[in-house]
Motif scaffolding. Structure first.
Motif, PDB file in Angstrom:
ATOM      1  N   ASN A  84      30.357  -1.567  23.936  1.00 55.61           N
ATOM      2  CA  ASN A  84      29.679  -0.472  23.652  1.00 55.61           C
ATOM      3  C   ASN A  84      30.151   0.652  24.703  1.00 55.61           C
ATOM      4  O   ASN A  84      31.002   0.447  25.460  1.00 55.61           O
ATOM      5  N   SER A  85      29.973   1.976  24.339  1.00 55.44           N
ATOM      6  CA  SER A  85      30.263   2.826  25.278  1.00 55.44           C
ATOM      7  C   SER A  85      31.860   2.871  25.715  1.00 55.44           C
ATOM      8  O   SER A  85      32.177   3.018  26.916  1.00 55.44           O
ATOM      9  N   LEU A  86      32.674   2.717  24.833  1.00 56.99           N
ATOM     10  CA  LEU A  86      33.903   2.455  24.986  1.00 56.99           C
ATOM     11  C   LEU A  86      34.657   3.820  25.654  1.00 56.99           C
ATOM     12  O   LEU A  86      34.295   4.886  25.530  1.00 56.99           O
ATOM     13  N   GLU A  87      35.410   3.516  26.625  1.00 58.57           N
ATOM     14  CA  GLU A  87      36.332   4.556  27.427  1.00 58.57           C
ATOM     15  C   GLU A  87      37.766   4.488  27.059  1.00 58.57           C
ATOM     16  O   GLU A  87      38.278   3.465  26.512  1.00 58.57           O
ATOM     17  N   PRO A  88      38.579   5.527  27.449  1.00 60.14           N
ATOM     18  CA  PRO A  88      39.911   5.426  27.040  1.00 60.14           C
ATOM     19  C   PRO A  88      40.718   4.486  27.715  1.00 60.14           C
ATOM     20  O   PRO A  88      41.642   3.666  27.588  1.00 60.14           O
ATOM     21  N   GLU A  89      40.181   4.000  29.225  1.00 61.94           N
ATOM     22  CA  GLU A  89      40.562   2.907  30.064  1.00 61.94           C
ATOM     23  C   GLU A  89      40.448   1.623  29.249  1.00 61.94           C
ATOM     24  O   GLU A  89      41.013   0.710  29.900  1.00 61.94           O
ATOM     25  N   ASP A  90      39.767   1.318  28.510  1.00 61.33           N
ATOM     26  CA  ASP A  90      39.348   0.327  27.675  1.00 61.33           C
ATOM     27  C   ASP A  90      40.420  -0.130  26.747  1.00 61.33           C
ATOM     28  O   ASP A  90      40.698  -1.109  25.877  1.00 61.33           O
ATOM     29  N   THR A 110      44.265  -8.581  19.513  1.00 65.09           N
ATOM     30  CA  THR A 110      44.040  -7.357  18.595  1.00 65.09           C
ATOM     31  C   THR A 110      44.059  -5.969  19.407  1.00 65.09           C
ATOM     32  O   THR A 110      43.444  -6.067  20.513  1.00 65.09           O
ATOM     33  N   GLN A 111      44.582  -5.115  18.723  1.00 65.18           N
ATOM     34  CA  GLN A 111      44.704  -3.815  19.438  1.00 65.18           C
ATOM     35  C   GLN A 111      43.733  -3.042  19.390  1.00 65.18           C
ATOM     36  O   GLN A 111      42.815  -3.108  18.326  1.00 65.18           O
ATOM     37  N   VAL A 112      43.103  -2.458  20.447  1.00 62.49           N
ATOM     38  CA  VAL A 112      41.883  -1.514  20.660  1.00 62.49           C
ATOM     39  C   VAL A 112      42.420  -0.414  21.335  1.00 62.49           C
ATOM     40  O   VAL A 112      43.066  -0.231  22.455  1.00 62.49           O
ATOM     41  N   THR A 113      42.226   0.623  20.399  1.00 60.01           N
ATOM     42  CA  THR A 113      42.601   1.944  21.185  1.00 60.01           C
ATOM     43  C   THR A 113      41.302   2.943  21.128  1.00 60.01           C
ATOM     44  O   THR A 113      40.779   3.212  20.087  1.00 60.01           O
ATOM     45  N   VAL A 114      41.174   3.442  22.356  1.00 61.67           N
ATOM     46  CA  VAL A 114      39.994   4.536  22.379  1.00 61.67           C
ATOM     47  C   VAL A 114      40.431   5.907  22.719  1.00 61.67           C
ATOM     48  O   VAL A 114      41.331   6.094  23.625  1.00 61.67           O
ATOM     49  N   SER A 115      40.163   6.884  21.948  1.00 62.74           N
ATOM     50  CA  SER A 115      40.656   8.092  21.999  1.00 62.74           C
ATOM     51  C   SER A 115      39.652   8.978  22.728  1.00 62.74           C
ATOM     52  O   SER A 115      38.412   8.794  22.677  1.00 62.74           O
ATOM     53  N   SER A 116      40.205   9.873  23.664  1.00 64.00           N
ATOM     54  CA  SER A 116      39.375  10.733  24.395  1.00 64.00           C
ATOM     55  C   SER A 116      38.888  11.886  23.530  1.00 64.00           C
ATOM     56  O   SER A 116      39.415  12.412  22.644  1.00 64.00           O
TER      57      SER A 116
END
Length: 116
Positions: A84-90, A110-116
């Motif tokens: 939860n509360s994902l950040e680009p640094e994740d 598995t790829q996780v991409t968090v966009s700002s």
């Protein structure tokens, strides 16, 4: 041998949530601990969360935001990571890991991409 298959990664905006799953099969009866690790681009792989029995540990960077859990069925074990509360640094590739009789097993990630 233990086979691990992760799923649930994807692209999400900052502040969003994802739930990763890791299906373990094979010689699962002697798995005594499992964990999630991640590797960001250009960085070393790092531990994110660990579970052994009813004890869970988290990296400081994800405490309060990520939750690790595990379910056991007759022929499979499934590991989860609620993020939860994902950040680009994740952003990174998330790997599932199993510990069994002194050996360690990894999934393909598995790829996780968090966009700002």
């Amino acid at each position: 041998q233990v086979q691990l298959v992760e799923s649930g990664g994807g692209l999400v905006q900052a502040g969003g949530s994802l739930r990763l799953s890791c299906a373990a099969s094979g010689s699962i009866s002697s798995i005594n601990a499992m964990a999630w690790h991640r590797q960001a681009p250009g960085k070393q792989r790092e531990s994110v969360a660990f579970i052994r029995g009813d004890r869970m540990n988290y990296a400081d960077s994800v405490k309060g935001r990520f939750t690790i859990s595990k379910t056991n069925a007759k022929n499979t074990v499934t590991l989860y990571l609620q993020m939860n509360s994902l950040e680009p640094e994740d952003t990174g590739v998330y790997y599932c890991k199993a510990y069994r009789l002194g050996s360690e097993y990894w999934g393909q990630g598995t790829q996780v991409t968090v966009s700002s």
